[in-house]
Design an enzyme around this catalytic site. Structure first.
Site, mmCIF file in Angstrom:
data_model
loop_
_atom_site.group_PDB
_atom_site.id
_atom_site.type_symbol
_atom_site.label_atom_id
_atom_site.label_comp_id
_atom_site.label_asym_id
_atom_site.label_seq_id
_atom_site.Cartn_x
_atom_site.Cartn_y
_atom_site.Cartn_z
ATOM 1 N N GLU A 46 -0.170 -4.383 9.821
ATOM 2 C CA GLU A 46 -1.415 -4.218 10.570
ATOM 3 C C GLU A 46 -1.235 -4.821 11.964
ATOM 4 O O GLU A 46 -1.739 -5.907 12.268
ATOM 5 C CB GLU A 46 -2.563 -4.896 9.785
ATOM 6 C CG GLU A 46 -3.943 -4.610 10.308
ATOM 7 C CD GLU A 46 -4.455 -3.214 9.990
ATOM 8 O OE1 GLU A 46 -3.635 -2.317 9.750
ATOM 9 O OE2 GLU A 46 -5.676 -3.022 10.000
ATOM 10 N N ASN A 94 -15.577 -1.793 4.448
ATOM 11 C CA ASN A 94 -15.291 -3.199 4.762
ATOM 12 C C ASN A 94 -16.415 -3.876 5.535
ATOM 13 O O ASN A 94 -16.630 -5.079 5.390
ATOM 14 C CB ASN A 94 -13.958 -3.327 5.495
ATOM 15 C CG ASN A 94 -12.803 -3.174 4.527
ATOM 16 O OD1 ASN A 94 -12.993 -3.242 3.308
ATOM 17 N ND2 ASN A 94 -11.601 -2.953 5.030
ATOM 18 N N VAL A 127 2.301 0.721 7.649
ATOM 19 C CA VAL A 127 3.164 -0.389 8.092
ATOM 20 C C VAL A 127 2.281 -1.588 8.426
ATOM 21 O O VAL A 127 1.064 -1.548 8.229
ATOM 22 C CB VAL A 127 4.045 0.022 9.303
ATOM 23 C CG1 VAL A 127 4.997 1.140 8.905
ATOM 24 C CG2 VAL A 127 3.202 0.442 10.502
ATOM 25 N N MET A 142 0.824 -1.213 0.000
ATOM 26 C CA MET A 142 0.000 0.000 0.000
ATOM 27 C C MET A 142 0.860 1.266 0.000
ATOM 28 O O MET A 142 0.601 2.195 -0.763
ATOM 29 C CB MET A 142 -0.923 0.024 1.225
ATOM 30 C CG MET A 142 -1.982 -1.045 1.231
ATOM 31 S SD MET A 142 -3.119 -0.955 -0.172
ATOM 32 C CE MET A 142 -4.144 0.444 0.265
ATOM 33 N N LYS A 185 2.534 -0.273 14.901
ATOM 34 C CA LYS A 185 1.988 1.055 14.590
ATOM 35 C C LYS A 185 2.310 2.029 15.737
ATOM 36 O O LYS A 185 2.643 3.185 15.489
ATOM 37 C CB LYS A 185 0.482 0.972 14.349
ATOM 38 C CG LYS A 185 0.132 0.154 13.087
ATOM 39 C CD LYS A 185 -1.045 0.724 12.344
ATOM 40 C CE LYS A 185 -1.588 -0.202 11.259
ATOM 41 N NZ LYS A 185 -1.040 -0.009 9.925
ATOM 42 N N ASP A 242 11.004 3.145 5.051
ATOM 43 C CA ASP A 242 10.774 1.764 5.495
ATOM 44 C C ASP A 242 11.874 1.413 6.495
ATOM 45 O O ASP A 242 12.690 2.265 6.864
ATOM 46 C CB ASP A 242 10.721 0.789 4.306
ATOM 47 C CG ASP A 242 9.835 -0.417 4.620
ATOM 48 O OD1 ASP A 242 10.180 -1.184 5.551
ATOM 49 O OD2 ASP A 242 8.786 -0.593 3.966
ATOM 50 N N HIS A 284 -7.970 5.933 4.656
ATOM 51 C CA HIS A 284 -8.001 4.527 4.254
ATOM 52 C C HIS A 284 -8.120 4.423 2.728
ATOM 53 O O HIS A 284 -9.172 4.699 2.155
ATOM 54 C CB HIS A 284 -9.195 3.843 4.947
ATOM 55 C CG HIS A 284 -9.307 2.388 4.658
ATOM 56 N ND1 HIS A 284 -10.498 1.717 4.653
ATOM 57 C CD2 HIS A 284 -8.369 1.463 4.352
ATOM 58 C CE1 HIS A 284 -10.300 0.443 4.358
ATOM 59 N NE2 HIS A 284 -9.020 0.269 4.175
ATOM 60 N N SER A 333 -6.684 -0.824 7.910
ATOM 61 C CA SER A 333 -7.996 -1.206 7.385
ATOM 62 C C SER A 333 -8.892 -1.791 8.462
ATOM 63 O O SER A 333 -10.091 -1.918 8.252
ATOM 64 C CB SER A 333 -7.858 -2.175 6.205
ATOM 65 O OG SER A 333 -6.804 -3.056 6.387
#
Ligand code: NAD
Length: 737
Positions: free
Chosen positions: A415, A513, A413, A337, A420, A356, A463, A442
């Protein structure tokens, strides 16, 4: 005479150059005032003996976007009022009203003076129909020129002569293809189809248009000449006998008969090509009147045009917060993503620092953009210089200090709450005090993540959906403490990267979702009941969904579904998840290692290309199969749409979604909810809350309590309310006015 929207300059050769340039609008559109002025210009130029011919062009970078759809939307209101007042004559009045533009264009092409349309930029819908009524058409061959009759995409069809002039200029198959798909043509393609006479360099456009007149362009259309022959042959030719049965079959395959506008195109062309031109225009006018009275046209125009535009222009943006000028955006996490978020940001002209864990991973993220740029250069969408400039805006890094001058940082980063948390702390240690932090999570509620932040009012969810480059929607999620400036910045950023935002309150799965998983879970129920898998997939597509639920689950990854089910159990307890769903997914992932497209086996098999994927035959062995002949496909279709619409209604009831426009647009752009309905809430409004509640009760009796209508819906049914009436998105604005 002078006009508000047009300027006329007549040259020494007696050629009037009419420049369409509407004040205070970025794009020309056809409004009642534009029609009046154009009418007067036709009269004025036709009556003036000094004028030999007319060239019409635009003073803006684009030619025109076509009819102002707000004008068409107002016809719905007018029609409803007329119906209440004088039901016997309401349709006749609408018929007269919708014929106005068509009559105007017919007047233009029969005015006795030659008209040439000089198409300098994008020319859509009614504006291309105007051009088609001109005796000559010259298009600029610039990349910016797109020519289309896209009306079908908003539930209507070209109703100002388009369905009659296009198949009188090009072969019937190409004409049908162009109008039933609404796809865009380049100037070169339009020329090859015979829809424009010439495609020239932009700086030669006006001269070339004038030259057509000087060279004696006849002010008579081919179809008004004696002995006119249709380019594709008439309806009663052998070629047509081959084309027409296939044409209606193809349309059926593509749309399952869900789009009245698309069907009307076929009818207009088939019937119109058999009669004289003026009668053909009347046929088109009749079908247009009919289509305009459909729920589909009303709902599609509202959601796919009006609401989408309003949301894109910041309908939900807090007024009074100055526009965020993002000089730099940080993206943390250069994986699937993050790499794409960096790309769309750089493509919007904003410099990005892409972070990263190490330089190699960050570089790999940037390489994704390099691949996309290479493709775009290959396809002529970007020049080499534009591609290089785009890439130069992405700076890979493994050092958080490089984020110090970013006005907005988006994390993408893993999930994982702990990962996080660390990232939030590291980023906040280096960014400016007024910078905004956004999470692309998400599944993790924003309010919870914001607890790791020193400034939760500057913390928000942005999102994106995958593939980021293609998906038009972005969900902006408000945590409990998210402040107005964070929302405004997020919306300014989303607008800059050219996505349509919906703003939702925090909840598990947010809006999209939550609905998507209802769709997929209904398919699990069907599998468990023994509905043949192919029937599940086909019923969903017949209901108007672009992708079957099993196919979608393969794309999302079945092990991700497993993870989400497990997390739901961990957070909410065993009863929050259907044990049979859990058993199915545990078997698919744990026992059979069928994780979806990513490992080449899921509900589908993925043989090596060019072979196509097909449903995994073993799926039928998992549950005893019902006889397909005894299954009502209409009920399957209803189950898919109703389960999603119910979930959308629940999000409104819970205050997650507060504006029906967002629920509708979000459902169409987020997961392709049957676009002909206008979206998940318009689907309910379209059949009426009463009808919907009855349907829910019937489905609940046969297929489970999850179909039970909610208290809000029952109340709306009793009171005869709609979502757009009860949660009127314009209410506040009207009160303020
Ligand atoms: P991914 O595994 O492809 O990428 C995650 C990246 O983050 C990796 O490159 C990893 O090296 C990097 N990373 C991990 N820890 C880091 C740290 N401490 N500092 C810097 N970089 C770190 O995952 P993804 O699919 O791109 O998902 C990322 C986020 O986006 C998740 O929150 C996910 O829920 C969300 N999301 C995913 C999708 C999807 O379709 N995959 C859609 C919407 C949102």
């Amino acid at each position: 005479m002078s006009y508000t929207n047009f300027k006329i300059e007549t040259d020494a050769d007696g050629i009037a150059l009419v420049t369409w340039d509407m004040p205070e609008k970025s794009m020309n559109v056809i409004t009642p005032e534009v029609m009046e002025e154009l009418d007067a210009i036709i009269d004025e130029t036709a009556a003036d003996p000094a004028i030999k011919g007319v060239v019409i062009t635009s003073g803006k970078p684009s030619f025109s976007g076509g009819a102002d759809l707000s004008m068409i939307k107002s016809m719905f209101t007018l029609q409803a009022e007329e119906k209440a007042k004088d039901p016997a004559h309401a349709a006749q009045k609408l018929f007269d009203l919708v014929g106005r533009l068509s009559r105007l264009f017919r007047k233009l092409e029969t005015c006795g003076k030659p008209w040439v349309s000089a198409i300098n930029g994008t020319c859509m819908g009614g504006a291309f129909e105007l051009s088609l009524a001109c005796h000559g058409r010259i298009a600029s061959n610039s990349k910016a020129v797109k020519i289309a009759l896209p009306e079908v995409k908003v539930g209507i069809f070209p109703g100002a002569g388009g369905t009659q002039r296009v198949p009188r200029l090009t072969n019937t198959q190409d004409a049908l293809q162009m109008m039933t798909t609404g796809s865009s043509l380049t100037a070169a393609r339009a020329k090859a189809m015979g829809l424009v006479h010439e495609a020239v360099d932009p700086d030669k456009l006006i001269d070339a248009a004038k030259a057509m007149i000087k060279n004696g362009l006849k002010p008579v259309q081919p179809w008004d000449e004696k002995g006119f022959k249709l380019p594709g042959g008439g309806i009663w030719t052998p070629a047509s006998a081959q084309l027409w049965p296939a044409a209606s079959a193809i349309l059926r395959r593509e749309t399952y008969g869900n789009y009245p506008g698309a069907i009307a195109i076929l009818k207009c062309v088939y019937e119109g090509l058999q009669v004289p031109f003026d009668t053909a225009l009347k046929i088109e006018q009749r079908y247009f009147t009919e289509v305009l009275q459909t729920t589909e046209a009303f709902s599609m125009i509202r959601s796919l045009f009006i609401s989408m535009q309003e949301l894109g222009k910041g309908a939900r943006r807090p007024a009074g917060v100055p526009k965020a000028e993002l000089k730099k955006v940080g993206v943390v996490g250069a994986g699937f993503m993050g790499a794409s978020i960096a790309y769309v940001t750089a493509a919007a002209g904003i410099p990005v620092t892409l972070i990263d864990r190490d330089m190699e991973a960050a570089e790999k993220g940037k390489a994704h953009s390099a691949g996309l740029v290479k493709d775009s250069i290959g396809k002529g969408r970007l020049t080499k210089e534009e591609g290089e400039a785009l890439l130069s805006r992405i700076t890979p890094s493994a050092v958080y200090d490089d984020l110090s001058d970013a006005g907005l940082v988006i994390e993408a980063v893993f999930e994982d709450r702990q990962v996080k948390k660390e990232v939030i702390e590291k980023v906040e240690a280096v960014i400016a005090e007024d910078a905004i932090f956004a999470s692309n999570t998400s599944t993790l509620p924003i309010t919870g993540l914001a607890q790791n932040s020193r400034r939760p009012d500057q913390f928000i969810g942005i999102h994106f959906f995958s593939p980021v480059e293609k998906m038009m929607l972005t969900e902006v999620i408000l945590g409990k403490e998210t402040g107005e400036r964070a929302l405004a910045t997020a919306l300014d950023y989303v607008a800059a990267v050219k996505k349509t935002p919906i703003v939702v309150n925090d909840t598990r799965g947010f809006y999209v979702n939550r609905c998507v998983f209802r769709y997929i879970h209904e398919a699990y129920d069907m599998l468990i009941e023994g509905i043949p898998p192919a029937m599940i997939e086909n019923a969903a597509k017949m209901a108007g969904m672009p992708v079957g639920p099993l196919s979608l689950n393969d794309e999302v990854a079945i092990d991700l579904s497993q993870k989400i089910l497990k997390a739901t159990v961990a957070d909410l307890g065993e009863e929050a998840v259907d044990p049979e769903h859990m058993a199915l997914i545990d078997k698919m992932v744990g026992v059979l290692d069928r994780r979806g497209r990513k490992n080449g086996k899921g509900f589908y098999e993925y043989p090596a290309k060019p072979a196509k994927k097909y449903l995994w035959p073993g799926l039928k062995e998992l549950y005893p199969q019902k006889d397909a002949g005894n299954i009502d496909v209409e009920v399957l279709k209803q189950r898919f749409l109703v389960t999603i619409a119910l979930e959308a209604a629940r999000t409104v009831e819970e205050g997650i979604v507060t504006d029906p426009r967002e629920a509708d647009v979000g459902s169409i752009l987020g997961f392709g909810f049957a676009p002909f309905t206008g979206g998940a809430l318009s689907y309910i409004d379209g059949m009426g809350a009463k009808g919907f509640v009855e349907l829910c009760k019937k489905l609940a009796k046969d297929h489970g309590d999850h179909f039970k209508p909610t208290p809000l819906l029952r109340e709306m049914a009793e009171q005869g309310e709609t979502f757009y009436g009860r949660f009127d998105p314009y209410g506040e604005a009207q009160k303020a006015a």
